[in-house]
Write an enzyme that holds these catalytic residues in place. Structure first.
Site, PDB file in Angstrom:
ATOM      1  N   MET A   5      48.769  36.618  33.588  1.00 17.28           N
ATOM      2  CA  MET A   5      48.240  35.973  32.380  1.00 17.28           C
ATOM      3  C   MET A   5      47.035  36.753  31.852  1.00 17.28           C
ATOM      4  O   MET A   5      46.258  36.247  31.037  1.00 17.28           O
ATOM      5  CB  MET A   5      47.877  34.523  32.664  1.00 17.28           C
ATOM      6  CG  MET A   5      49.099  33.705  33.105  1.00 17.28           C
ATOM      7  SD  MET A   5      48.969  31.954  32.769  1.00 17.28           S
ATOM      8  CE  MET A   5      47.576  31.523  33.798  1.00 17.28           C
ATOM      9  N   SER A   8      39.926  35.950  40.693  1.00 18.41           N
ATOM     10  CA  SER A   8      40.720  35.103  39.811  1.00 18.41           C
ATOM     11  C   SER A   8      40.206  35.281  38.390  1.00 18.41           C
ATOM     12  O   SER A   8      38.999  35.466  38.178  1.00 18.41           O
ATOM     13  CB  SER A   8      40.574  33.641  40.232  1.00 18.41           C
ATOM     14  OG  SER A   8      40.971  32.786  39.179  1.00 18.41           O
ATOM     15  N   SER A   9      41.121  35.228  37.428  1.00 20.60           N
ATOM     16  CA  SER A   9      40.690  35.365  36.028  1.00 20.60           C
ATOM     17  C   SER A   9      39.703  34.259  35.674  1.00 20.60           C
ATOM     18  O   SER A   9      38.793  34.459  34.870  1.00 20.60           O
ATOM     19  CB  SER A   9      41.899  35.295  35.104  1.00 20.60           C
ATOM     20  OG  SER A   9      42.809  36.317  35.454  1.00 20.60           O
ATOM     21  N   HIS A  22      42.163  41.884  37.012  1.00 20.90           N
ATOM     22  CA  HIS A  22      41.127  42.148  38.027  1.00 20.90           C
ATOM     23  C   HIS A  22      41.772  42.839  39.232  1.00 20.90           C
ATOM     24  O   HIS A  22      42.982  43.120  39.211  1.00 20.90           O
ATOM     25  CB  HIS A  22      40.431  40.845  38.426  1.00 20.90           C
ATOM     26  CG  HIS A  22      41.379  39.744  38.828  1.00 20.90           C
ATOM     27  ND1 HIS A  22      42.151  39.811  39.968  1.00 20.90           N
ATOM     28  CD2 HIS A  22      41.704  38.568  38.220  1.00 20.90           C
ATOM     29  CE1 HIS A  22      42.887  38.723  40.063  1.00 20.90           C
ATOM     30  NE2 HIS A  22      42.651  37.952  39.021  1.00 20.90           N
ATOM     31  N   GLY A  59      42.688  41.823  42.045  1.00 22.25           N
ATOM     32  CA  GLY A  59      43.828  41.103  42.628  1.00 22.25           C
ATOM     33  C   GLY A  59      45.116  41.550  41.950  1.00 22.25           C
ATOM     34  O   GLY A  59      46.080  41.959  42.609  1.00 22.25           O
ATOM     35  N   HIS A  60      45.127  41.501  40.622  1.00 17.60           N
ATOM     36  CA  HIS A  60      46.303  41.979  39.874  1.00 17.60           C
ATOM     37  C   HIS A  60      46.592  43.443  40.213  1.00 17.60           C
ATOM     38  O   HIS A  60      47.743  43.828  40.419  1.00 17.60           O
ATOM     39  CB  HIS A  60      46.047  41.906  38.367  1.00 17.60           C
ATOM     40  CG  HIS A  60      45.812  40.529  37.823  1.00 17.60           C
ATOM     41  ND1 HIS A  60      44.682  40.186  37.135  1.00 17.60           N
ATOM     42  CD2 HIS A  60      46.571  39.410  37.858  1.00 17.60           C
ATOM     43  CE1 HIS A  60      44.754  38.923  36.757  1.00 17.60           C
ATOM     44  NE2 HIS A  60      45.889  38.414  37.193  1.00 17.60           N
ATOM     45  N   GLY A  71      51.042  37.074  44.237  1.00 17.02           N
ATOM     46  CA  GLY A  71      49.916  37.060  45.158  1.00 17.02           C
ATOM     47  C   GLY A  71      49.910  35.813  46.034  1.00 17.02           C
ATOM     48  O   GLY A  71      50.264  34.719  45.589  1.00 17.02           O
ATOM     49  N   LYS A  96      47.353  34.432  46.928  1.00 21.98           N
ATOM     50  CA  LYS A  96      46.268  33.575  46.434  1.00 21.98           C
ATOM     51  C   LYS A  96      46.845  32.279  45.858  1.00 21.98           C
ATOM     52  O   LYS A  96      46.263  31.220  46.003  1.00 21.98           O
ATOM     53  CB  LYS A  96      45.478  34.319  45.374  1.00 21.98           C
ATOM     54  CG  LYS A  96      44.192  33.636  45.084  1.00 21.98           C
ATOM     55  CD  LYS A  96      43.861  33.391  43.706  1.00 21.98           C
ATOM     56  CE  LYS A  96      42.877  32.306  43.507  1.00 21.98           C
ATOM     57  NZ  LYS A  96      43.237  31.559  42.306  1.00 21.98           N
TER      58      LYS A  96
HETATM   59  P1  AMP Z   1      47.599  35.221  37.106  1.00 27.94           P
HETATM   60  O1  AMP Z   1      47.281  36.237  36.048  1.00 27.94           O
HETATM   61  O2  AMP Z   1      46.412  34.452  37.587  1.00 27.94           O
HETATM   62  O3  AMP Z   1      48.784  34.363  36.740  1.00 27.94           O
HETATM   63  O4  AMP Z   1      48.052  36.062  38.380  1.00 27.94           O
HETATM   64  C1  AMP Z   1      49.114  36.992  38.325  1.00 27.94           C
HETATM   65  C2  AMP Z   1      49.517  37.353  39.729  1.00 27.94           C
HETATM   66  O5  AMP Z   1      48.402  37.933  40.424  1.00 27.94           O
HETATM   67  C3  AMP Z   1      49.949  36.129  40.544  1.00 27.94           C
HETATM   68  O6  AMP Z   1      51.065  36.492  41.337  1.00 27.94           O
HETATM   69  C4  AMP Z   1      48.745  35.854  41.398  1.00 27.94           C
HETATM   70  O7  AMP Z   1      49.053  35.217  42.620  1.00 27.94           O
HETATM   71  C5  AMP Z   1      48.207  37.253  41.640  1.00 27.94           C
HETATM   72  N1  AMP Z   1      46.795  37.187  42.001  1.00 27.94           N
HETATM   73  C6  AMP Z   1      45.805  36.577  41.305  1.00 27.94           C
HETATM   74  N2  AMP Z   1      44.623  36.689  41.955  1.00 27.94           N
HETATM   75  C7  AMP Z   1      44.890  37.373  43.101  1.00 27.94           C
HETATM   76  C8  AMP Z   1      44.091  37.801  44.209  1.00 27.94           C
HETATM   77  N3  AMP Z   1      42.777  37.535  44.274  1.00 27.94           N
HETATM   78  N4  AMP Z   1      44.696  38.474  45.205  1.00 27.94           N
HETATM   79  C9  AMP Z   1      46.015  38.740  45.155  1.00 27.94           C
HETATM   80  N5  AMP Z   1      46.822  38.362  44.136  1.00 27.94           N
HETATM   81  C10 AMP Z   1      46.277  37.686  43.124  1.00 27.94           C
END
Ligand code: AMP
Length: 279
Positions: free
Chosen positions: A36, A191-192, A40, A42-43, A153, A155
């Protein structure tokens, strides 16, 4: 679609389904990382893994409105597209998919999508239909992209397990790759939504991580109780805790492995920002 050529790397930026199909038609070994945005580390860890394991990597940035329960959470969700584009380009992503809501939902959402009942637990209790909406959008992306591997992730452990189950049943040719949680030095899971936290709130989030980390074994042994931990967390200035639960991640969705791995799952609010973690 158009091509950026800052730095030496080229990344195709695509916002239409038809163009997407044209570009990726011949790709046989495509890795897909749905996000989304507000990219960062994590992504980036998911993306690096995909680049290492696949011929080409496609990342999507799509703030999926149906999965939000609170309209303000959707409105306030961090959007920093220019910065995202430069990060993704630098790391060597081949395709960036940036669809509009109408591209993904020409006929509205799928109200009959079937997801594992685990979607009713943990976050599902507090965010009704959240996981149905997440699975709906992942299903739509898979049908457009046909990736060989898709990256998620740990997470978001509950999301990962529910999607794994759905993909196994509905798109068995796609391999789900689970990636470890990336944390800051102070323990906070990246986290975003962390972009929305004040300095003080970050300090609190770090303390919560350390408490859970330190007390995890006592919680498992029941030498201390979740109610005690909750009290302690409230004294730090948290105004709401949705849940703290200890679960064996290998039993979240059957059939499960015999090995027992406990994780402490938490969802709580700092101001109006809701954070989740599992430790
Ligand atoms: P999001 O943009 O928050 O929907 O996250 C996109 C992907 O990145 C999802 O599969 C999350 O689980 C993963 N993700 C987000 N934060 C982390 C993190 N700190 N460590 C590992 N994966 C992450």
């Amino acid at each position: 679609s158009f091509t950026y050529n800052i730095s030496n790397l080229q990344m195709k930026i695509i916002s239409h389904k038809k163009k997407l199909k044209k570009f990726i038609l011949g790709e046989r070994n495509l890795g897909f990382v749905p996000t989304m945005g507000a990219i960062h580390k994590g992504h980036l860890s998911l993306i690096k893994k995909s680049i290492a394991q696949c011929n080409k990597t496609i990342v999507s940035i799509f703030v999926n409105k149906p999965q939000f329960n609170r309209i303000n959470d959707y409105k306030k969700y961090p959007r920093v597209l220019k910065k995202d584009i430069s990060l993704l380009k630098k790391i060597g992503v081949h395709y960036l998919f940036l669809p509009s809501h109408n591209q993904i939902y020409p006929d509205g959402i799928n109200k009959r999508i079937k997801v594992h009942p685990f979607s009713k637990k943990l976050c599902g209790k507090y965010r009704p239909h959240h996981f149905e909406s997440v699975v709906d959008v992942v299903d739509r992306f898979i049908k457009l992209i046909h990736p060989k591997k898709i990256y998620f992730g740990e997470k978001d452990m509950q999301q990962l397990k529910i999607i794994e189950d759905f993909i196994k049943k509905n798109h068995s040719y796609v391999k789900v790759v689970a990636c470890k949680t990336i944390r800051e030095k102070n323990g906070i899971a990246l986290s975003s939504r962390n972009f929305l936290l004040s300095f003080d709130e970050r300090m609190i989030a770090s303390k919560i991580y350390k408490i859970l980390r330190m007390r995890k074994n006592n919680l498992i042994k029941k030498s201390i109780y979740i109610t005690d931990i909750k009290k302690k967390i409230f004294t730090l200035g948290v105004n709401k805790i949705d849940y703290i639960e200890i679960l064996d991640i290998n039993k979240l969705i059957k059939p499960y492995k015999n090995k027992v791995i406990y994780k402490v799952f938490i969802a709580y609010f700092l101001g109006s920002t809701r954070l989740i973690d599992n430790i």
